[in-house]
Design a protein around this motif. Structure first.
Motif, PDB file in Angstrom:
ATOM      1  N   GLN A   7       0.901  -0.902  -0.018  1.00 24.36           N
ATOM      2  CA  GLN A   7       0.274  -0.088  -0.145  1.00 24.36           C
ATOM      3  C   GLN A   7       0.431   0.754   0.378  1.00 24.36           C
ATOM      4  OE1 GLN A   7      -3.383  -0.106  -0.678  1.00 24.36           O
ATOM      5  NE2 GLN A   7      -2.514   2.466  -1.129  1.00 24.36           N
ATOM      6  N   ASP A   8       1.889   1.170   0.630  1.00 22.79           N
ATOM      7  CA  ASP A   8       2.522   2.699   0.590  1.00 22.79           C
ATOM      8  C   ASP A   8       3.379   2.395  -0.165  1.00 22.79           C
ATOM      9  OD1 ASP A   8       2.957   2.665   3.582  1.00 22.79           O
ATOM     10  OD2 ASP A   8       4.554   1.687   3.910  1.00 22.79           O
ATOM     11  N   LEU A   9       3.668   1.794  -1.339  1.00 26.09           N
ATOM     12  CA  LEU A   9       3.972   2.040  -3.414  1.00 26.09           C
ATOM     13  C   LEU A   9       3.286   1.977  -3.635  1.00 26.09           C
ATOM     14  CD1 LEU A   9       6.351   1.289  -5.092  1.00 26.09           C
ATOM     15  CD2 LEU A   9       5.594  -0.932  -5.441  1.00 26.09           C
ATOM     16  N   ILE A  10       2.112   1.998  -3.752  1.00 22.15           N
ATOM     17  CA  ILE A  10       0.576   2.695  -4.277  1.00 22.15           C
ATOM     18  C   ILE A  10       0.814   3.950  -3.941  1.00 22.15           C
ATOM     19  CG2 ILE A  10      -1.183   2.222  -4.744  1.00 22.15           C
ATOM     20  CD1 ILE A  10      -1.231  -0.810  -4.385  1.00 22.15           C
ATOM     21  N   VAL A  19      -0.461   9.677 -13.199  1.00 20.77           N
ATOM     22  CA  VAL A  19      -1.136   8.422 -12.272  1.00 20.77           C
ATOM     23  C   VAL A  19      -1.855   8.703 -11.501  1.00 20.77           C
ATOM     24  CG1 VAL A  19      -0.107   6.265 -10.798  1.00 20.77           C
ATOM     25  CG2 VAL A  19       1.591   8.018 -12.484  1.00 20.77           C
ATOM     26  N   GLY A  20      -2.803   7.470 -11.867  1.00 20.60           N
ATOM     27  CA  GLY A  20      -4.286   7.554 -11.097  1.00 20.60           C
ATOM     28  C   GLY A  20      -4.328   6.579 -10.156  1.00 20.60           C
ATOM     29  N   PRO A  21      -5.053   5.782  -8.848  1.00 25.43           N
ATOM     30  CA  PRO A  21      -4.955   5.428  -8.084  1.00 25.43           C
ATOM     31  C   PRO A  21      -5.256   3.892  -8.612  1.00 25.43           C
ATOM     32  CG  PRO A  21      -6.810   6.955  -7.392  1.00 25.43           C
ATOM     33  CD  PRO A  21      -6.461   7.259  -8.828  1.00 25.43           C
ATOM     34  N   LYS A  22      -5.933   3.532  -9.575  1.00 23.13           N
ATOM     35  CA  LYS A  22      -5.461   2.445 -10.515  1.00 23.13           C
ATOM     36  C   LYS A  22      -4.225   1.808 -11.317  1.00 23.13           C
ATOM     37  CE  LYS A  22     -10.777   1.733 -11.601  1.00 23.13           C
ATOM     38  NZ  LYS A  22     -10.942  -0.087 -11.183  1.00 23.13           N
ATOM     39  N   SER A  23      -3.351   3.110 -11.855  1.00 22.93           N
ATOM     40  CA  SER A  23      -3.034   3.272 -12.681  1.00 22.93           C
ATOM     41  C   SER A  23      -1.153   3.518 -11.528  1.00 22.93           C
ATOM     42  CB  SER A  23      -1.930   4.185 -13.388  1.00 22.93           C
ATOM     43  OG  SER A  23      -3.091   4.899 -14.209  1.00 22.93           O
ATOM     44  N   GLN A  25      -1.713   1.008  -8.712  1.00 24.34           N
ATOM     45  CA  GLN A  25      -1.473  -0.196  -8.485  1.00 24.34           C
ATOM     46  C   GLN A  25      -1.446  -1.259  -9.540  1.00 24.34           C
ATOM     47  OE1 GLN A  25      -6.716  -1.005  -6.864  1.00 24.34           O
ATOM     48  NE2 GLN A  25      -5.925  -3.248  -7.779  1.00 24.34           N
ATOM     49  N   ARG A  26      -1.420  -0.511 -10.268  1.00 22.15           N
ATOM     50  CA  ARG A  26      -1.349  -1.770 -11.595  1.00 22.15           C
ATOM     51  C   ARG A  26       0.130  -1.958 -11.746  1.00 22.15           C
ATOM     52  NH1 ARG A  26      -5.717  -0.073 -14.553  1.00 22.15           N
ATOM     53  NH2 ARG A  26      -4.506   1.564 -15.986  1.00 22.15           N
ATOM     54  N   ILE A  27       1.223  -0.546 -12.037  1.00 27.67           N
ATOM     55  CA  ILE A  27       2.663  -0.162 -11.799  1.00 27.67           C
ATOM     56  C   ILE A  27       3.464  -0.990 -10.623  1.00 27.67           C
ATOM     57  CG2 ILE A  27       4.684   1.355 -11.461  1.00 27.67           C
ATOM     58  CD1 ILE A  27       2.831   2.820 -12.617  1.00 27.67           C
TER      59      ILE A  27
END
Length: 199
Positions: A7-10, A19-23, A25-27
């Motif tokens: 979660q820290d990385l996201i 970079v939005g929340p979904k991007s 998370q994907r990264i």
């Protein structure tokens, strides 16, 4: 949502521009699944860019030494300075291979809404560069939006009394575009900037 470091990385990735929340998370999950060597190389590049890259003492462009490669190039025309908002704008103009002068990177644009005024930009440094009389033309290549226009107008008013030729990049219809899709401002500018057709 996720545990600890994931979660820290996201969250950290989500703080990056565009970079939005979904991007994010994907990264993050791409990094989790990537080979450790690739992740170390990415981490090393991030740390190295922060250690080695600075801003040019002359123009404000990104550089790995005191001065950037444009300012070090003796073939550049010292009489013309193109003013841009960000270093990425220098790259865009350089790709055209049309401009042979020097640059000045402001570090943004005047935006009262975001609390950015003239004192927050590299305008004093620009005026210092103009003081010796070497520069004869100042090209204002700020973005064609409200903030960019305000910045260009401010600079034009500031520099006009110096006897400089102050120009602005032309704006209008893109090549390959359709008139029906152009907004009123773009179409209006295209009419203002029309030129004689030589046949």
């Amino acid at each position: 949502m996720y545990e600890g470091v994931v979660q820290d990385l996201i969250d950290e990735l989500g703080r990056l521009p565009g970079v939005g929340p979904k991007s994010a998370q994907r990264i993050a999950f791409h990094i989790l699944q990537a080979d450790p060597t690739d992740v170390r190389r990415l981490a090393h590049s991030l740390l190295e860019v922060k250690d080695k890259v600075r801003f040019c003492a002359v123009c404000g462009n990104v550089a790995e030494s005191e001065r950037c490669r444009v300012c070090l190039d003796p073939r550049r025309d010292l009489a013309v300075i193109c003013v841009v908002e960000e270093s990425k704008d220098v790259v865009a103009i350089e790709r055209t291979r049309e401009f042979r002068g020097r640059y000045h990177v402001l570090g943004g644009a005047i935006s009262p809404i975001e609390g950015v005024g003239p004192d927050d930009l590299r305008i004093r440094e620009l005026l210092a560069r103009l003081a010796d009389g070497t520069v004869t033309e100042l090209i204002l290549a700020t973005d064609p939006n409200l903030e960019g226009e305000a910045t260009a107008t401010y600079l034009a008013r500031l520099c006009k009394p110096m006897g400089l030729r102050v120009t602005r990049l032309a704006s209008g219809l893109p090549v390959g575009g359709d008139l029906e899709y152009a907004d009123e401002v773009t179409l209006g500018r295209a009419f203002e900037g029309r030129r004689l057709l030589d046949v």
